[in-house]
Design a protein around this motif. Structure first.
Motif, PDB file in Angstrom:
ATOM      1  N   UNK A 137       0.829  -1.203   0.000  1.00 42.46           N
ATOM      2  CA  UNK A 137       0.000   0.000   0.000  1.00 42.46           C
ATOM      3  C   UNK A 137       0.868   1.260   0.000  1.00 42.46           C
ATOM      4  N   UNK A 138       1.914   1.245   0.781  1.00 39.99           N
ATOM      5  CA  UNK A 138       2.810   2.404   0.858  1.00 39.99           C
ATOM      6  C   UNK A 138       3.537   2.620  -0.476  1.00 39.99           C
ATOM      7  N   UNK A 139       4.006   1.531  -1.074  1.00 43.70           N
ATOM      8  CA  UNK A 139       4.716   1.635  -2.351  1.00 43.70           C
ATOM      9  C   UNK A 139       3.810   2.246  -3.423  1.00 43.70           C
ATOM     10  N   UNK A 140       2.569   1.782  -3.482  1.00 43.33           N
ATOM     11  CA  UNK A 140       1.635   2.312  -4.469  1.00 43.33           C
ATOM     12  C   UNK A 140       1.350   3.786  -4.184  1.00 43.33           C
ATOM     13  N   UNK A 141       1.188   4.119  -2.908  1.00 42.63           N
ATOM     14  CA  UNK A 141       0.939   5.520  -2.552  1.00 42.63           C
ATOM     15  C   UNK A 141       2.135   6.405  -2.897  1.00 42.63           C
ATOM     16  N   UNK A 177       9.550 -16.772  -7.187  1.00 44.14           N
ATOM     17  CA  UNK A 177       9.299 -15.339  -7.052  1.00 44.14           C
ATOM     18  C   UNK A 177      10.103 -14.767  -5.900  1.00 44.14           C
ATOM     19  N   UNK A 178      10.609 -13.555  -6.088  1.00 45.34           N
ATOM     20  CA  UNK A 178      11.172 -12.767  -4.999  1.00 45.34           C
ATOM     21  C   UNK A 178      10.171 -11.658  -4.709  1.00 45.34           C
ATOM     22  N   UNK A 179       9.566 -11.706  -3.519  1.00 44.31           N
ATOM     23  CA  UNK A 179       8.488 -10.785  -3.187  1.00 44.31           C
ATOM     24  C   UNK A 179       9.019  -9.460  -2.651  1.00 44.31           C
ATOM     25  N   UNK A 180       9.823  -8.820  -3.460  1.00 45.61           N
ATOM     26  CA  UNK A 180      10.204  -7.445  -3.212  1.00 45.61           C
ATOM     27  C   UNK A 180       9.166  -6.547  -3.884  1.00 45.61           C
ATOM     28  N   UNK A 181       9.375  -5.248  -3.809  1.00 47.09           N
ATOM     29  CA  UNK A 181       8.568  -4.316  -4.581  1.00 47.09           C
ATOM     30  C   UNK A 181       9.510  -3.431  -5.368  1.00 47.09           C
ATOM     31  N   UNK A 182       9.559  -3.577  -6.677  1.00 43.03           N
ATOM     32  CA  UNK A 182       8.723  -4.441  -7.505  1.00 43.03           C
ATOM     33  C   UNK A 182       9.062  -5.923  -7.338  1.00 43.03           C
TER      34      UNK A 182
END
Length: 448
Positions: free
Chosen positions: A58-62, A342-347
């Motif tokens: 949520x923070x990354x998208x914001x 998968x590596x669940x980082x963002x991205x």
């Protein structure tokens, strides 16, 4: 002495499948785990990690939308997220044990040690079984350096009541990157020290470069070509010494995390007393996941030395195969084709099939499609700056050999490529598919 048709060591996904399937067919089954029932994925890994990543998504998208579509980035809170995660984790072991009891499976909560080819010591009790499954998973690798006792594990990280102000991760694999991204977005200052020339060595270098760039933009300090040689206490925190190309350096952090890999948790089982061959990668098994030296024993998941990637879905598959082979005789073999990871980082970074290096070593004749595409609609609509792909397509047949992605919903899109590799779809098959639009999945037609 209690006797069983099947006894299972380890109550993760592989062990759970074998125990419940064999019990459902009328076999007398027992299971033990010295840790709470559920295994690493449900209690100490995949699931709680993904729950804790929720607020950071949520923070990354914001952050991406800030000053373009929204005027404020929400604060996220470690303690509240931890409580939400813990409610899920705490409910799991009793739920699993209740299922065992319903299936009339005897449950133990002790460590196991072999005393013969068919006998185990479970705590202070001796049991005998016709078939024994080793499904003990993996545990953090020993660092073998002075002060290694000061480094905590990823399990400890997921149980922080409050997040330390600074963290240092030893090792540059997926655990380090996932938790570093999580901690940085929750407000911790983060350092990753990796001994190799590049992190995440099993993934495609082009895609890893994109993740490395995104990681450094998060103000995560990524230090490569450096061996950690010591950890010591320092003024209420910890000082880490490392030796790299430019000599010896020191870093300080409030907490040090051992993320240097996870070997199989089999070395305390006294396997030699049961004539079970094993090595650094696990119990040596044949094509049916049966011990090569003791036919009474099977192994699955991280405890087995196979061609499979150490992932929960692989352990689930192997559990089903072992159960079938115990019940019906050795007829089923695991298929490790097209397993996505998968590596669940963002991205998010995802991969399936062959890397370019692997395909070259196999002598395959293939073409490479790769590009950075932050200008594609999938990325533009959420103002995501990191979006890239690399695909390998066999020239003669047009079949997909490998796919490597980073960007929005890569963990979902990679499943389309896994399916394509599994069933032998060609690039033409993918290009002519009608897919929902606008969606991340619809981009696959331009990637091949």
């Amino acid at each position: 002495m209690k006797k069983y048709d099947v006894f299972v060591i380890g109550s993760g996904m592989a062990g759970m499948n074998v125990a419940n399937k064999c019990a459902s067919k009328g076999l007398r089954v027992g299971i033990t785990d010295e840790l709470p029932y559920g295994g690493t994925c449900a209690l100490r890994g995949c699931d709680p990690k993904k729950i804790m990543l929720g607020p950071t998504e949520a923070k990354h998208l914001a952050d991406n939308f800030y000053e373009k579509q929204i005027s404020e980035v929400p604060a996220i809170y470690w303690q509240e997220a931890m409580k939400f995660k813990q409610d899920f984790v705490d409910a799991m072991p009793p739920k699993i044990e209740k299922g065992y009891q319903k299936n009339e499976i005897d449950t133990f909560h002790e460590s196991a040690k072999f005393i013969s080819e068919t006998q185990l010591k479970i705590g202070n009790e001796i049991i005998e079984a016709g078939k024994i499954l080793i499904a003990t998973g993996a545990k953090p690798r020993k660092l073998d350096i002075p002060g290694e006792e000061y480094a905590i594990s990823s399990t400890d990280f997921l149980n922080f009541k409050s997040l330390p102000s600074s963290l240092l991760f030893i090792g540059g694999g997926y655990i380090a990157f996932e938790f570093a991204h999580m901690a940085a977005r929750f407000g911790s200052k983060v350092i990753i020290i990796h001994r190799g020339k590049r992190p995440l060595e099993n993934f495609d270098p082009f895609i890893v470069d994109q993740l490395t760039e995104a990681t450094r933009k998060l103000d995560i300090q990524l230090i490569l070509n450096t061996n950690v040689t010591a950890i010591e206490e320092a003024n209420g925190a910890f000082r880490v010494t490392g030796k790299g190309e430019s000599g010896e350096k020191k870093w300080e952090a409030a907490q040090v995390i051992n993320s240097a890999g996870r070997p199989p948790a089999i070395f305390d089982l006294d396997l030699q007393k049961a004539n079970i061959a094993f090595g650094k990668k696990g119990v040596e098994v044949n094509e049916y996941l049966q011990s090569t030296t003791n036919p009474n024993v099977y192994a699955a998941g991280d405890a087995a030395d196979t061609d499979g990637i150490p992932l929960t879905p692989v352990a689930v598959m192997e559990g089903h195969i072992v159960a079938s082979n115990i019940l019906k005789g050795n007829t089923k073999k695991p298929d490790y084709t097209a397993i996505p990871t998968v590596v669940f980082t963002l991205p998010t970074m995802a991969s399936v099939g062959l890397t370019e290096e692997e395909a070259t070593k196999k002598g395959l004749n293939f073409k490479v499609n790769k590009n950075r595409v932050p200008d594609w609609f999938t990325a533009q609509r959420i103002n995501e700056k990191t979006y890239a792909y690399k695909t390998l397509v066999e020239k003669e047949s047009g079949k997909i050999l490998g796919a490597h992605l980073i960007g929005p919903h890569a963990e979902e899109v990679i499943n389309l490529f896994a399916l394509a590799i599994k069933v032998g779809f060609t690039s033409k098959d993918l290009k002519t598919m009608i897919l929902t639009y606008p969606s991340s999945s619809s981009d696959v037609v331009y990637m091949v």
